[in-house]
Design a protein around this motif. Structure first.
Motif, mmCIF file in Angstrom:
data_model
loop_
_atom_site.group_PDB
_atom_site.id
_atom_site.type_symbol
_atom_site.label_atom_id
_atom_site.label_comp_id
_atom_site.label_asym_id
_atom_site.label_seq_id
_atom_site.Cartn_x
_atom_site.Cartn_y
_atom_site.Cartn_z
ATOM 1 N N LEU A 91 -0.203 -15.075 58.413
ATOM 2 C CA LEU A 91 0.944 -15.441 57.179
ATOM 3 C C LEU A 91 1.610 -16.966 57.092
ATOM 4 C CD1 LEU A 91 0.752 -12.650 54.964
ATOM 5 C CD2 LEU A 91 -0.848 -14.404 55.339
ATOM 6 N N LEU A 92 2.193 -16.232 58.589
ATOM 7 C CA LEU A 92 3.249 -17.604 58.501
ATOM 8 C C LEU A 92 2.302 -18.769 59.417
ATOM 9 C CD1 LEU A 92 6.453 -17.724 59.049
ATOM 10 C CD2 LEU A 92 6.043 -17.014 61.218
ATOM 11 N N LEU A 93 1.788 -18.356 60.104
ATOM 12 C CA LEU A 93 1.437 -20.043 61.346
ATOM 13 C C LEU A 93 0.617 -20.987 60.173
ATOM 14 C CD1 LEU A 93 0.227 -17.402 64.054
ATOM 15 C CD2 LEU A 93 2.429 -19.470 64.509
ATOM 16 N N SER A 94 -0.507 -19.752 59.491
ATOM 17 C CA SER A 94 -1.363 -20.276 58.752
ATOM 18 C C SER A 94 -0.855 -21.217 57.841
ATOM 19 C CB SER A 94 -2.359 -19.892 57.986
ATOM 20 O OG SER A 94 -3.301 -19.576 58.978
ATOM 21 N N GLY A 95 0.077 -20.949 57.009
ATOM 22 C CA GLY A 95 1.465 -21.062 55.589
ATOM 23 C C GLY A 95 2.508 -22.237 56.739
ATOM 24 N N THR A 117 3.503 -17.616 49.173
ATOM 25 C CA THR A 117 5.089 -17.887 49.749
ATOM 26 C C THR A 117 5.452 -18.970 51.081
ATOM 27 O OG1 THR A 117 6.292 -16.042 49.014
ATOM 28 C CG2 THR A 117 7.655 -17.213 50.209
ATOM 29 N N SER A 118 4.661 -19.237 52.453
ATOM 30 C CA SER A 118 4.197 -18.857 53.427
ATOM 31 C C SER A 118 4.088 -20.922 52.807
ATOM 32 C CB SER A 118 3.748 -18.552 54.298
ATOM 33 O OG SER A 118 3.839 -17.396 54.521
ATOM 34 N N ALA A 119 3.114 -20.432 52.466
ATOM 35 C CA ALA A 119 2.500 -22.531 52.017
ATOM 36 C C ALA A 119 3.880 -23.275 51.669
ATOM 37 C CB ALA A 119 1.323 -22.137 51.557
ATOM 38 N N VAL A 120 4.433 -22.388 50.480
ATOM 39 C CA VAL A 120 5.198 -23.097 49.490
ATOM 40 C C VAL A 120 6.470 -23.602 50.643
ATOM 41 C CG1 VAL A 120 7.260 -23.214 48.183
ATOM 42 C CG2 VAL A 120 4.501 -22.336 46.955
ATOM 43 N N LEU A 121 6.773 -22.620 51.868
ATOM 44 C CA LEU A 121 7.829 -22.870 52.526
ATOM 45 C C LEU A 121 7.275 -23.790 53.144
ATOM 46 C CD1 LEU A 121 8.580 -19.046 52.941
ATOM 47 C CD2 LEU A 121 10.669 -21.378 51.800
ATOM 48 N N GLY A 122 6.642 -23.688 54.007
ATOM 49 C CA GLY A 122 6.286 -24.963 54.634
ATOM 50 C C GLY A 122 5.615 -26.496 54.011
ATOM 51 N N ILE A 123 5.816 -26.305 53.648
ATOM 52 C CA ILE A 123 5.902 -27.727 51.933
ATOM 53 C C ILE A 123 6.925 -27.977 52.275
ATOM 54 C CG2 ILE A 123 5.148 -28.514 49.402
ATOM 55 C CD1 ILE A 123 3.136 -26.894 49.687
ATOM 56 N N ALA A 124 8.303 -27.246 51.869
ATOM 57 C CA ALA A 124 9.465 -27.582 51.955
ATOM 58 C C ALA A 124 10.100 -27.854 53.741
ATOM 59 C CB ALA A 124 10.679 -25.937 51.133
ATOM 60 N N LEU A 125 10.200 -27.007 53.666
ATOM 61 C CA LEU A 125 10.333 -27.156 55.639
ATOM 62 C C LEU A 125 9.966 -28.713 56.057
ATOM 63 C CD1 LEU A 125 11.839 -26.186 58.056
ATOM 64 C CD2 LEU A 125 9.760 -24.886 58.294
ATOM 65 N N SER A 126 8.837 -29.463 56.008
ATOM 66 C CA SER A 126 8.414 -30.262 56.131
ATOM 67 C C SER A 126 8.912 -31.807 56.077
ATOM 68 C CB SER A 126 6.834 -30.680 55.632
ATOM 69 O OG SER A 126 7.341 -30.798 53.645
ATOM 70 N N ALA A 127 9.550 -31.252 55.209
ATOM 71 C CA ALA A 127 11.456 -33.024 54.721
ATOM 72 C C ALA A 127 12.276 -32.625 56.366
ATOM 73 C CB ALA A 127 11.307 -32.560 53.607
ATOM 74 N N LEU A 128 11.419 -31.599 56.814
ATOM 75 C CA LEU A 128 13.242 -31.464 58.105
ATOM 76 C C LEU A 128 13.023 -32.124 59.045
ATOM 77 C CD1 LEU A 128 16.247 -29.803 58.381
ATOM 78 C CD2 LEU A 128 14.264 -28.369 60.222
ATOM 79 N N PRO A 129 11.481 -32.492 59.887
ATOM 80 C CA PRO A 129 11.314 -33.046 60.638
ATOM 81 C C PRO A 129 11.457 -34.359 59.895
ATOM 82 C CG PRO A 129 9.367 -31.596 60.302
ATOM 83 C CD PRO A 129 10.433 -31.796 59.293
ATOM 84 N N ARG A 130 12.164 -35.831 61.000
ATOM 85 C CA ARG A 130 12.460 -36.992 61.284
ATOM 86 C C ARG A 130 10.889 -37.735 61.433
ATOM 87 N NH1 ARG A 130 15.949 -37.244 58.272
ATOM 88 N NH2 ARG A 130 16.407 -39.716 58.577
ATOM 89 N N SER A 131 9.793 -37.451 61.896
ATOM 90 C CA SER A 131 8.921 -37.878 62.176
ATOM 91 C C SER A 131 8.191 -36.852 62.601
ATOM 92 C CB SER A 131 9.102 -39.185 63.484
ATOM 93 O OG SER A 131 9.509 -38.343 64.381
ATOM 94 N N GLY A 132 6.527 -37.191 62.438
ATOM 95 C CA GLY A 132 4.978 -36.833 62.870
ATOM 96 C C GLY A 132 5.576 -36.151 64.110
ATOM 97 N N LYS A 133 5.617 -36.911 65.158
ATOM 98 C CA LYS A 133 6.116 -36.703 66.887
ATOM 99 C C LYS A 133 7.224 -35.601 66.227
ATOM 100 C CE LYS A 133 4.976 -41.272 68.486
ATOM 101 N NZ LYS A 133 5.466 -42.705 69.168
#
Length: 295
Positions: A99-103, A184-200
Motif C-alpha cells: 500500500l505504501l509503495l503503490s501509493g 491515505t497512501s495515495a493522498v500522502l503521495g500527492i502531498a509529498l510530491s511537492a517536496l522534491p525540487r526536481s524529477g531527478k
C-alpha cells in the motif's frame, strides 16, 4: 399624480437561478467524473509500461515475501503448539508495504517527474480539471493496489502454503483497512510530491522515507522486537497502523498480546489512518500546483 409600477411577474418559462446553479454543478461534477475515470485507464496503462515502477512498487512485496519465506523456511515464528511459517509471518507486512509503495512512493515520484518534465505545465493549458487528474491518479493506485494484494496473497497461499482466514469478519476487516490504507497512501503521495525540487531528486527524497518507515513499522522486523521509544515514534505514522490491521487479519489471535497495546486496536487503526488521510488532503489542497511557484 403618482403612478404605481406593477411588480414584475416571474417568467414561468425561465428556471430559477438556484435551479440553474444546481444543474450547472451537476453537469460539472458529471464531466469531472467522466474525465477522471477515463484518466484511470490511461494511468494504469502508463504505469505498467514503466519497468522500474512495476518492479520496485508492484512486484517488490512479492519478491521480498519470497526472499523471507525461503531464507527462513526452517524457522518457526510461532510456538510449538501453534507453529507459524516465515511466509505467514511476513504476509501482513508485505501487504501493508505494498500500500505504501503503490501509493506514497509511486505517486510522489510520478507526480514530481510530471512536474519536472513539463507534463503538469501542459495540463495547466488544457481544460482538464484538477479533480479529474486526482481521480485518475488515485484510481490507478487503487487498481494496481488490488492487483498487487491479490498477487501477494495468491503467492503466499499457493507457493508457500499460507492458510488464509476463513471468517467473513476477517475479510471485511481486510477490505476496510485496504481501502483506507491505499487511499491515505495515495493522498500522502500527492502531498509529498511537492517536496522534491526536481524529477531527478524525487527518488533520492522519497525512497529513503518509504524505506525507513518499512523498517520501523513492523514490515521487515517484528514490531515487538523494536525498542519502546522506536515503537512510539513509528506509531506516529500510518504504515505502523496499516500493518497492525493486516496482522489482525492474517496472524493467529495469540499474536495480539505482542502488539504495543497488547491488542489489535482496530479503532486506533481507523482513527490514526483517517487522521493522516485528512492531513494529506489539507497539505495537497495548500501545496498542489500545476506549476511550481519558484519555477
Amino acid at each position: 399624480m403618482s403612478t404605481t409600477t406593477p411588480a414584475p411577474t416571474p417568467n414561468a418559462a425561465s428556471p430559477a437561478p438556484r435551479a440553474v446553479q444546481k444543474s450547472s454543478l451537476a453537469t460539472s461534477l458529471s464531466r469531472n467524473l467522466t474525465l477522471g475515470f477515463s484518466r484511470i485507464k490511461y494511468e494504469v496503462r502508463a504505469y505498467f509500461r514503466q519497468g522500474d515502477s512495476v518492479f520496485f512498487t508492484f512486484l517488490f512485496p512479492v519478491v521480498m515475501l519470497t526472499i523471507f519465506a525461503l531464507a527462513f523456511s526452517e524457522q518457526n515464528f510461532g510456538t510449538e503448539d501453534e507453529p507459524l511459517t516465515a511466509a505467514a509471518f511476513y504476509l501482513p507486512g508485505m501487504l501493508a508495504a505494498g500500500l505504501l509503495l503503490s501509493g506514497l512512493q509511486n505517486m510522489a515520484i510520478d507526480i514530481a517527474m510530471e512536474r519536472s518534465d513539463g507534463t503538469l505545465k501542459r495540463f495547466a493549458g488544457t481544460p482538464l480539471p484538477i479533480m479529474s487528474y486526482f481521480i485518475g491518479k488515485i484510481g490507478q493506485v487503487f487498481v494496481t493496489g488490488v492487483l498487487q494484494a491479490t498477487l501477494v496473497i495468491v503467492v503466499a497461499s499457493v507457493a508457500f502454503g499460507v492458510e488464509l482466514p476463513s471468517e467473513a469478519s476477517k475479510w471485511l476487516t481486510f477490505v476496510w483497512v485496504f481501502v483506507l490504507g491505499v487511499t491515505t497512501s495515495a493522498v500522502l503521495g500527492i502531498a509529498l510530491s511537492a517536496l522534491p525540487r526536481s524529477g531527478k531528486s524525487a527518488t533520492a527524497v522519497v525512497i529513503p522515507i518509504a524505506l525507513v518507515l518499512q523498517f520501523i513499522s513492523g514490515v521487515y522486523l517484528g514490531f515487538s522486537l523494536l525498542p519502546t521509544w522506536l515503537q512510539n515514534f513509528a506509531s506516529i505514522f500510518p504504515l505502523k497502523w496499516m500493518a497492525q490491521g493486516m496482522r489482525e487479519v492474517f496472524l493467529p489471535a495469540s499474536f495480539e498480546v505482542m502488539e504495543q497495546s497488547e491488542s489489535w486496536n482496530l479503532p486506533g487503526v481507523a482513527i490514526a489512518t483517517g487522521i493522516w488521510l485528512v492531513f494529506g488532503l489539507i497539505v495537497t489542497r495548500l501545496t498542489f500546483r500545476w506549476i511550481r511557484k519558484d519555477s
